[in-house]
Design an enzyme around this catalytic site. Structure first.
Site, PDB file in Angstrom:
ATOM      1  N   ARG A  96       0.849  -1.183   0.000  1.00 36.40           N
ATOM      2  CA  ARG A  96       0.000   0.000   0.000  1.00 36.40           C
ATOM      3  C   ARG A  96       0.887   1.236   0.000  1.00 36.40           C
ATOM      4  O   ARG A  96       1.705   1.430   0.910  1.00 36.40           O
ATOM      5  CB  ARG A  96      -0.916   0.006   1.224  1.00 36.40           C
ATOM      6  CG  ARG A  96      -1.752   1.280   1.348  1.00 36.40           C
ATOM      7  CD  ARG A  96      -2.598   1.277   2.612  1.00 36.40           C
ATOM      8  NE  ARG A  96      -3.265   2.551   2.787  1.00 36.40           N
ATOM      9  CZ  ARG A  96      -3.016   3.409   3.780  1.00 36.40           C
ATOM     10  NH1 ARG A  96      -2.099   3.123   4.692  1.00 36.40           N
ATOM     11  NH2 ARG A  96      -3.670   4.545   3.859  1.00 36.40           N
ATOM     12  N   HIS A 140      -2.530  11.281   0.607  1.00 36.58           N
ATOM     13  CA  HIS A 140      -2.054  10.950   1.942  1.00 36.58           C
ATOM     14  C   HIS A 140      -1.533  12.247   2.587  1.00 36.58           C
ATOM     15  O   HIS A 140      -0.373  12.388   2.907  1.00 36.58           O
ATOM     16  CB  HIS A 140      -0.943   9.895   1.868  1.00 36.58           C
ATOM     17  CG  HIS A 140      -0.691   9.186   3.165  1.00 36.58           C
ATOM     18  ND1 HIS A 140      -0.951   7.842   3.350  1.00 36.58           N
ATOM     19  CD2 HIS A 140      -0.200   9.626   4.340  1.00 36.58           C
ATOM     20  CE1 HIS A 140      -0.628   7.489   4.585  1.00 36.58           C
ATOM     21  NE2 HIS A 140      -0.166   8.568   5.212  1.00 36.58           N
ATOM     22  N   GLU A 186      -6.903   8.612   6.247  1.00 29.34           N
ATOM     23  CA  GLU A 186      -7.285   9.179   7.539  1.00 29.34           C
ATOM     24  C   GLU A 186      -8.007  10.518   7.366  1.00 29.34           C
ATOM     25  O   GLU A 186      -7.597  11.549   7.889  1.00 29.34           O
ATOM     26  CB  GLU A 186      -6.064   9.332   8.453  1.00 29.34           C
ATOM     27  CG  GLU A 186      -5.468   7.999   8.872  1.00 29.34           C
ATOM     28  CD  GLU A 186      -4.338   8.138   9.884  1.00 29.34           C
ATOM     29  OE1 GLU A 186      -3.958   9.276  10.219  1.00 29.34           O
ATOM     30  OE2 GLU A 186      -3.830   7.098  10.343  1.00 29.34           O
ATOM     31  N   ASN A 310      -6.985   2.432   9.845  1.00 33.37           N
ATOM     32  CA  ASN A 310      -5.689   2.457  10.511  1.00 33.37           C
ATOM     33  C   ASN A 310      -5.962   2.326  12.000  1.00 33.37           C
ATOM     34  O   ASN A 310      -6.759   3.091  12.554  1.00 33.37           O
ATOM     35  CB  ASN A 310      -4.937   3.754  10.223  1.00 33.37           C
ATOM     36  CG  ASN A 310      -4.637   3.936   8.746  1.00 33.37           C
ATOM     37  OD1 ASN A 310      -4.825   3.014   7.952  1.00 33.37           O
ATOM     38  ND2 ASN A 310      -4.175   5.114   8.364  1.00 33.37           N
ATOM     39  N   TYR A 312      -4.370   1.692  16.003  1.00 36.18           N
ATOM     40  CA  TYR A 312      -3.248   1.622  16.938  1.00 36.18           C
ATOM     41  C   TYR A 312      -3.692   1.582  18.401  1.00 36.18           C
ATOM     42  O   TYR A 312      -3.117   0.839  19.192  1.00 36.18           O
ATOM     43  CB  TYR A 312      -2.309   2.818  16.740  1.00 36.18           C
ATOM     44  CG  TYR A 312      -1.662   2.856  15.383  1.00 36.18           C
ATOM     45  CD1 TYR A 312      -0.522   2.108  15.104  1.00 36.18           C
ATOM     46  CD2 TYR A 312      -2.194   3.629  14.353  1.00 36.18           C
ATOM     47  CE1 TYR A 312       0.077   2.129  13.854  1.00 36.18           C
ATOM     48  CE2 TYR A 312      -1.608   3.658  13.096  1.00 36.18           C
ATOM     49  CZ  TYR A 312      -0.475   2.908  12.857  1.00 36.18           C
ATOM     50  OH  TYR A 312       0.107   2.919  11.611  1.00 36.18           O
ATOM     51  N   GLU A 379      -3.316  -0.019   8.272  1.00 34.87           N
ATOM     52  CA  GLU A 379      -2.157   0.262   9.123  1.00 34.87           C
ATOM     53  C   GLU A 379      -2.360  -0.365  10.491  1.00 34.87           C
ATOM     54  O   GLU A 379      -3.427  -0.258  11.082  1.00 34.87           O
ATOM     55  CB  GLU A 379      -1.922   1.764   9.314  1.00 34.87           C
ATOM     56  CG  GLU A 379      -1.491   2.517   8.079  1.00 34.87           C
ATOM     57  CD  GLU A 379      -1.177   3.978   8.391  1.00 34.87           C
ATOM     58  OE1 GLU A 379      -0.925   4.308   9.570  1.00 34.87           O
ATOM     59  OE2 GLU A 379      -1.202   4.789   7.455  1.00 34.87           O
TER      60      GLU A 379
END
Length: 508
Positions: A96, A140, A186, A310, A312, A379
């Site tokens: 990606r 991005h 995002e 994404n 985390y 991600e």
């Protein structure tokens, strides 16, 4: 090489009780790694490329957070063949990456840069020649600076025409080989960070806000601008996602957790699914929230083929109704909540908590709220210091635990299609520059060749991708053995391990 390194390498090769295998996943499930144009390409002033808002942001001091820029970065612009070879040897299904709008169409509109077109054609062709799928992001966070200067970029509806033209070039030139497109990375954080808090480009916020004093941002309005971002409805979209869980079992905190999800995720997913913003956003934001016309609502509704997430960290949510009494409110205050990160025992403050149950909870909630749309985990990974040891145990554990949680998520019926590690290389990071890293491969910035050095996480991931049963558990029994004797058999038969370059002190 220390005992610890030998033990770790043995452990990523030998099976134990809690084993993990690629056979636990459907044959079509994709495994890959991610990066983005500005963070990895370098060659910022070469072959016709012009500045993006990220170039401007970095050269202006990165909002006083860190130093450095990505003028050279990993130099993938010149080293793409070497990197694709590394990907192929690891066994990646997909890579990606993003296209730099400023490299392909340097002024944001008008003429196509032939050198930029040539580069992306070569990169895509190289990936395909190695059997690696190209998953491409169009934006991005690196809008051409020319468009920001001309009409304030995403603040103007004029961006729609220029973005469509740019996307059309990409689809026309690369669409015969690229099947997976993500419009914006995002989108939620780009709006919050760029137009509310001002800690990422284009760094807009209210001139007299707290953010203005911290990040030296100005020229914006934190009360209204975050809500002006538009969804364009091309192919797929990416969000930074969090799991939101009530801090207590009270009705107030339960409602607050739902409210946080509506603001962070429903902000985009509700229009994509239902054609309208969440009711709680309409209520709390009021007239500051733009309205969809009937045609716009029909345009965005059911307009994405997949969602990229994404992931985390997750948060416990506490109700904070008092914030809604503030007169001049911004996006964060409009939510009316307090957020507390979900930690597990042993988590350090400089690393992300490894709590797979929160990912499962997030995905369940997305399915229950928005239907079982295809999801790609674009991600996921672990943060370490840039110059920390190549024995990135915390990253190995992160990959093992999160990847190991996905089979249960699939058995629960969630439509997850793929998992991408952030990031393939140590790149110029959004919020830390070259101070922290997420890469599977270390790059010594003082080495003029920018040699890629695989970390233990790269070895672990490669062995997993190549069908070897994996388990990262460190046990006293293994530590008591003589790892050099055990290891020699595996090194002689493993070309990946033979290429692992570890210094005597096992640190970069």
């Amino acid at each position: 090489m220390s005992l610890k390194v030998f033990v770790l390498i043995v452990l990523v090769l030998l099976p134990f009780g809690d084993a993990l295998s690629r056979d636990d996943f459907p044959p079509h499930f994709l495994f890959g790694a991610s990066a983005s144009a500005y963070q990895v390409e370098g060659a910022a002033k070469e072959d016709g490329r012009k500045p993006s808002i990220w170039d401007t942001f970095a050269h202006a001091g990165n909002a006083n957070r860190y130093t450095g820029n990505a003028d050279i970065a990993c130099d993938q612009y010149h080293k793409y063949k070497e990197d694709v070879q590394l990907m192929a040897k690891m066994g990646l299904d997909a890579y990606r990456f993003s296209i730099s709008w400023s490299r392909l169409i340097p002024d944001g509109k008008g003429s196509i840069n032939p050198k930029g077109l040539q580069y992306y054609n070569k990169l895509i062709n190289e990936l395909i020649s190695q059997g690696i799928q190209a998953h491409v992001t169009l934006v991005h966070w690196d809008l051409p600076q020319a468009l920001e200067d001309e009409y304030e970029g995403w603040m103007s509806r004029r961006i729609v025409k220029d973005f469509i033209a740019y996307a059309d070039v990409c689809f026309r030139e690369f669409g015969d080989r690229v099947k997976y497109w993500t419009t914006v990375n995002e989108g939620n954080v780009f709006a919050i960070g760029g137009y509310d808090a001002g800690f990422v480009p284009p760094q807009r916020c209210s001139p007299f806000s707290t953010q203005s004093l911290i990040y030296n941002c100005s020229g914006g309005n934190s009360s209204t601008e975050p809500y002006l971002d538009r969804q364009h409805g091309f192919i797929g979209f990416n969000l930074l996602t969090y799991g939101f869980f009530p801090l207590t079992n009270t009705s107030e905190d339960i409602s607050a957790a739902k409210r946080a999800q509506d603001f962070y995720l429903g902000w985009f997913l509700n229009p994509f699914t239902f054609g309208e913003y969440p009711d709680i956003m309409k209520k709390n934001v009021g007239s500051r929230l733009p309205l969809f016309s009937k045609s716009e609502s029909n345009l965005v509704k059911d307009s994405i083929d997949f969602l990229g997430i994404n992931y985390y960290v997750s948060f416990y949510v506490k109700d904070n109704p008092g914030s809604l009494q503030i007169k001049d409110r911004d996006y964060m205050v409009d939510m009316g909540v307090e957020l507390q990160p979900v930690f597990e025992n042993g988590t350090t403050t400089d690393q992300f908590p490894i709590v797979p149950w929160t990912l499962h909870g997030l995905l369940d909630s997305l399915r229950n709220t928005y239907g079982n749309m295809p999801i790609y985990i674009h991600e996921n990974g672990q943060q370490t210091h840039w110059n920390s040891s190549l024995e990135d145990w915390s990253r190995v554990k992160c990959l093992h635990d999160y990847i190991g949680s996905i089979p249960n998520i699939l058995r629960n019926g969630v439509n997850v299609r793929g998992y991408f590690v952030w990031s393939f290389l140590d790149v110029f990071e959004l919020l830390a520059g070259y101070e922290s890293s997420f890469g599977l491969h270390y790059i010594d910035l003082n080495d003029p060749t920018l040699r890629r050095q695989p970390k233990l996480s790269a070895v672990w991931y490669s062995n997993f991708l190549n069908g070897r049963i994996m388990d990262p558990m460190i046990t006293m029994e293994v530590q008591k053995k003589n790892p050099s004797v055990v290891l020699s058999t595996f090194v002689s038969n493993n070309p990946i391990l033979q290429k692992v370059q570890l210094k005597a002190n096992n640190s970069c």
